[in-house]
Scaffold this motif. Structure first.
Motif, PDB file in Angstrom:
ATOM      1  N   GLU A 180       0.820  -1.207   0.000  1.00  0.00           N
ATOM      2  CA  GLU A 180       0.000   0.000   0.000  1.00  0.00           C
ATOM      3  C   GLU A 180       0.857   1.262   0.000  1.00  0.00           C
ATOM      4  O   GLU A 180       0.545   2.242  -0.700  1.00  0.00           O
ATOM      5  CB  GLU A 180      -0.928  -0.012   1.223  1.00  0.00           C
ATOM      6  N   SER A 196      -4.974   2.666  -5.890  1.00  0.00           N
ATOM      7  CA  SER A 196      -3.851   3.583  -6.083  1.00  0.00           C
ATOM      8  C   SER A 196      -3.518   3.733  -7.559  1.00  0.00           C
ATOM      9  O   SER A 196      -3.213   4.826  -8.038  1.00  0.00           O
ATOM     10  CB  SER A 196      -2.621   3.091  -5.310  1.00  0.00           C
ATOM     11  N   GLN A 197      -3.577   2.625  -8.289  1.00  0.00           N
ATOM     12  CA  GLN A 197      -3.277   2.677  -9.720  1.00  0.00           C
ATOM     13  C   GLN A 197      -4.342   3.454 -10.484  1.00  0.00           C
ATOM     14  O   GLN A 197      -4.035   4.213 -11.408  1.00  0.00           O
ATOM     15  CB  GLN A 197      -3.158   1.255 -10.282  1.00  0.00           C
ATOM     16  N   TRP A 202       0.707   3.933  -3.071  1.00  0.00           N
ATOM     17  CA  TRP A 202       0.351   5.350  -2.942  1.00  0.00           C
ATOM     18  C   TRP A 202       1.533   6.269  -3.243  1.00  0.00           C
ATOM     19  O   TRP A 202       1.349   7.400  -3.708  1.00  0.00           O
ATOM     20  CB  TRP A 202      -0.221   5.628  -1.555  1.00  0.00           C
ATOM     21  N   THR A 246       1.358   6.530  -6.777  1.00  0.00           N
ATOM     22  CA  THR A 246       0.241   7.412  -7.109  1.00  0.00           C
ATOM     23  C   THR A 246       0.663   8.875  -7.058  1.00  0.00           C
ATOM     24  O   THR A 246       0.384   9.651  -7.978  1.00  0.00           O
ATOM     25  CB  THR A 246      -0.918   7.189  -6.110  1.00  0.00           C
ATOM     26  N   VAL A 247       1.353   9.234  -5.978  1.00  0.00           N
ATOM     27  CA  VAL A 247       1.766  10.631  -5.812  1.00  0.00           C
ATOM     28  C   VAL A 247       2.710  11.057  -6.930  1.00  0.00           C
ATOM     29  O   VAL A 247       2.525  12.111  -7.558  1.00  0.00           O
ATOM     30  CB  VAL A 247       2.444  10.842  -4.443  1.00  0.00           C
ATOM     31  N   ALA A 263      -3.820   7.219  -9.636  1.00  0.00           N
ATOM     32  CA  ALA A 263      -2.613   7.735 -10.284  1.00  0.00           C
ATOM     33  C   ALA A 263      -2.837   7.993 -11.764  1.00  0.00           C
ATOM     34  O   ALA A 263      -2.516   9.061 -12.289  1.00  0.00           O
ATOM     35  CB  ALA A 263      -1.464   6.748 -10.094  1.00  0.00           C
ATOM     36  N   GLN A 322      -7.143  -2.182  -7.849  1.00  0.00           N
ATOM     37  CA  GLN A 322      -6.084  -1.440  -7.168  1.00  0.00           C
ATOM     38  C   GLN A 322      -6.377   0.058  -7.249  1.00  0.00           C
ATOM     39  O   GLN A 322      -6.149   0.706  -8.268  1.00  0.00           O
ATOM     40  CB  GLN A 322      -4.718  -1.757  -7.797  1.00  0.00           C
ATOM     41  N   TRP A 358       6.289  -2.072  -6.498  1.00  0.00           N
ATOM     42  CA  TRP A 358       4.901  -2.383  -6.132  1.00  0.00           C
ATOM     43  C   TRP A 358       4.415  -3.655  -6.818  1.00  0.00           C
ATOM     44  O   TRP A 358       3.818  -4.532  -6.202  1.00  0.00           O
ATOM     45  CB  TRP A 358       4.018  -1.197  -6.526  1.00  0.00           C
TER      46      TRP A 358
END
Length: 210
Positions: free
Chosen positions: A5, A61-62, A9, A12-13, A65, A59, A160
């Motif tokens: 995780e 976060s993906q 993330w 993502t950022v 992003a 997912q 990841w």
């Protein structure tokens, strides 16, 4: 929060802010020297394709992003189309078509097949930028921070994907990361004085201009 995780993330950022330095530079200077239009059209396909893939594998976060990356990719394409005097809708068309193909393959054949196919727009995006960095007379339109973040982003997504694990992301992140690293190295060389390497056609025309 698990390591997966945290990496997700972090990816993502970096993915969300990845295009912002290039967008700011382009909006401020209106200079497209060293930028590749086909590369950013391919980035559009990558953003849309990976948004759909993230939804498919669950997912968040993906998804975040890739979807938020459109907030820089689309404006960059708009500004480039303005500077190059091209239709904005026609500028978007190749990326939209390629994204539709990526989504179709993901749904029909699964993550492994998607990862193999997703390499194509990712390679096109980064290799297209490579060609511009190698051949363009000047590279003043390129943001070095964008190139740095591109490398960092692929390293994070590879880590990841190894933890998840997700074959599609492993394949794409490894290939894309290598090309992104080349772009950063070549940009650095150009800034330090390495001359452009013109295409054969341009080289043939050069003596005639002299």
């Amino acid at each position: 929060m698990t390591e997966t995780e945290i990496l997700g993330w972090a990816g993502t950022v970096t993915a969300v802010v990845l295009g912002l330095p290039q967008l700011v530079r382009l909006a401020r200077t209106r200079n497209v020297e060293g930028l590749s239009l086909p590369a950013w059209q391919a980035f559009l396909a990558v953003n849309l394709g990976w948004t759909a893939h993230g939804i498919a594998i669950g997912q968040a976060s993906q998804v975040v992003a890739s979807a938020l990356s459109l907030l820089s990719t689309v404006p960059i394409l708009y500004l480039m189309s303005r500077q190059l005097k091209r239709s904005f809708l026609l500028t978007l068309a190749p990326g939209l078509g390629l994204a539709a193909l990526m989504v179709l393959i993901d749904q029909l054949f699964g993550s492994g097949a998607y990862g193999a196919v997703a390499i194509i727009p990712a390679v096109l995006a980064n290799a297209g930028q490579s060609v511009a960095l190698v051949r363009d007379r000047h590279v003043d339109g390129v943001s070095v921070l964008f190139l740095i973040l591109a490398v960092v982003n692929q390293v994070i997504w590879l880590a990841w994907a190894l933890l998840v694990p997700d074959t599609g992301t492993i394949i794409a992140a490894t290939t894309t990361g290598i090309i992104a690293l080349f772009n950063l190295a070549w940009y650095t060389a150009r800034v330090l004085g390495l001359p452009p390497i013109p295409s054969r056609q341009a080289a043939r025309r050069s003596p005639q201009r002299e």
